[in-house]
Write an enzyme that holds these catalytic residues in place. Sequence first.
Site, PDB file in Angstrom:
ATOM      1  CE  LYS A 182      22.238  79.870  34.161  1.00 32.84           C
ATOM      2  NZ  LYS A 182      21.401  80.976  34.610  1.00 32.84           N
TER       3      LYS A 182
ATOM      4  CG  ASP B   1      15.261  85.345  41.266  1.00 37.40           C
ATOM      5  OD1 ASP B   1      14.733  85.528  42.378  1.00 37.40           O
ATOM      6  OD2 ASP B   1      15.774  84.260  40.931  1.00 37.40           O
TER       7      ASP B   1
END
Length: 751
Positions: free
Chosen positions: A457, A553
Amino acid sequence: MTVAVSSRRPTTTIGAIGALTLQLVATALAGPIALPGCPESCGGVQVPYPFGIGRGCFHQGFNLTCDEAQHPAKLLLGEGDGADQVLGISLPDCTVRIQRKISWSQYAAEFNGSWSVPTPDDGPLMVSSARNSFVAFGCSVLARLIPYDTLGPLTYSSVCAAGCIHTPDASSCSGMGCCRTSIASLGADLPSYGIQVKHLEGGTGRYYHRAAFIVDQEWFSRVEAEMARNFSNLFFPIGAFPVMVDSVPVVLEWSLDLIRDADLFVLSPIGPRSSDFRGLSSNSFSYTIGGNYDRRRCNCSHGYEGNPYIGDGCQDIDECQLPDIYPCHGTCINVPGTYRCSSKKSIRSLPGLIAIIATSAGFGLLFSILGVANVINKLKQRRAKLLRQKFFKRNHGLLLQQLISSNKDIAERMKIFSFEELEQATNKFDQNRILGGGGHGIVYKGILSDQRVVAIKKSKIVVQREIDQFINEVVILSQTNHRNVVKLFGCCLETEVPLLVYEFISNGTLSYHLHGQYENPLVWNDRLRIALETARAIAYLHCAASISVFHRDIKSANILLTDTLTAKVSDFGASRSISIDETGIQTAIQGTHGYLDPEYYYTSRLTEKSDVYSFGVILAELLTRVKPVFSTHSSEGKSLASHFVSMIKDCCLLDILDPQIVEEGGSEDAEVIARLAETCLSLKGEERPTMRQVEIILENILGSKVHSSSRVSRTIQIVLKDQSSNQSKGNEGTRLYSLEKEFIQSSEIPR
């Protein structure tokens, strides 16, 4: 870390004047330095005008004091106890070098201070951001230098952090016991700064022997190794602590205001404009600072040396007396501002000389062409290496190395990768390797040298907030070990945007399986098991990890599925960790529309119940296969959470239930899950269950197959009441949650 920005005069002028400064002292002394009748030095330090000692000898804001009571005498800047010794004044550089005392703090975890020039804030003197550094000594210390202007503190600052020293061979301020950084500047230097020193969050070590100060970077570079070695004895008893310096040099700069200091300028018809300004000396010029036409400095013109702020201060340099600087292989003739050199050779030798020059130039050009590619390649490699070292330090690489080396379990799971390794693993970050993108970055598929398939990522934008989220995710995942939380294999800190390396999850996200064009929709039993595994992971984060973690989240797009449809919770960039004894924290609103807890949105108070609400939305998605925000013929952007709760209260569950669940005979189980989702979606956080309670309820549902509505409500109420009584006895009960129990429970659920 911040990067200092400084405004400077043209490079050519600086280079010519700087090269002459030390070598033309005798020539400069031929012209006047101070005003007539005023002292020209004190304690061996020259005092050029506009500085001066005594009334009538200095320009406003440039007054100095000569303390002749000391032997030798000392030149001071400022008044009383706040005066600093002046070490030197440079007219070409417009700098003043002073000696400033520093204070070593003992037994203080935190302290605040300030740093100001010893003259009024509206004076001409400023701290040179280009020539000074901000340095901090201490163990597990976070130091911040906060700029101030006339209106108070500014929004940007300089920050550096230092960890603890474990070996006595420290030789630089690179983050272990000592750190240094440049001074932040937005194009203009300032006279005042605030200094804030805190204990580094998560750091270890004692608090005493700490200091943070501004220092001349050239001087500090020479003594850095010695000071770092001395400070490596940090953990000695106080009586054995080595003697540290009590004062350091600091460089100040000054500039003149064209309106306030108009008497130091003369209007000249010669200049880059139709009319411009020069210093009082006829052979001088002025230049602007930072593009501000009113902020100026003066210097002698090329070929002249001296003081441009007084009449006849700039004197012609006799270049013929300085052959080492101005070479001449013939007869040297000095002229105002320059010199001429007449050749002794006859004109007849000129053709031969031209031939030699042409031949030499030809060979030189040939060798240059052959070697230019090699030189450029080496320069690029060196520049790339230095840049990666810079990024590694800025991204707290030294502190992360310390964290990994100090914990054997983390060291076995994590590795710090080089940029070359990840570049090779992703085929130089080929666009075809992109797996997807979330709110915090782009994910690439990579194959490491040991043939492990990984997901890498990379943050989307280069801002400090993204780097802070990266560090937050590394810290949380490095201390997390759960079968339903995505594993972190390591990271790379050699790029401007740090990179994370995860285990590769091949079967996509839960969101894709529920809402995408997937050929084989998830069967009801798989949905129940995914819900339970997700609940276990969140419950572990809340009350079973080494620290409590609020994900902030939770959404179906952050739940990854393996080939066997095992759930893995991912993306901890927005997560927050808190102490065991805390129940919530005030923080900025962050999350995904459709999953965001309304109570958190309106109060900014983040609690574990905020994740429970988001999980309730996921349960509603599993039951309905409807997106968290969906559109109908009569409205757009409707909330699934509110619509789902409304339909439950109206006893219309079958109207929104996924028909596949009814076909598989799971409608009665679905009613149980719907009641649980309704409880999780309560508007008041106190009315929602904890994730541990949700986990137990889901285990009972899958284990005993509770069907009737009355038994559903009774089961939920019993679990909630039982968990509430456990909590009233103390929070420790909720944290008795072992990996062995989790493994046994997960093995009972068929796949």
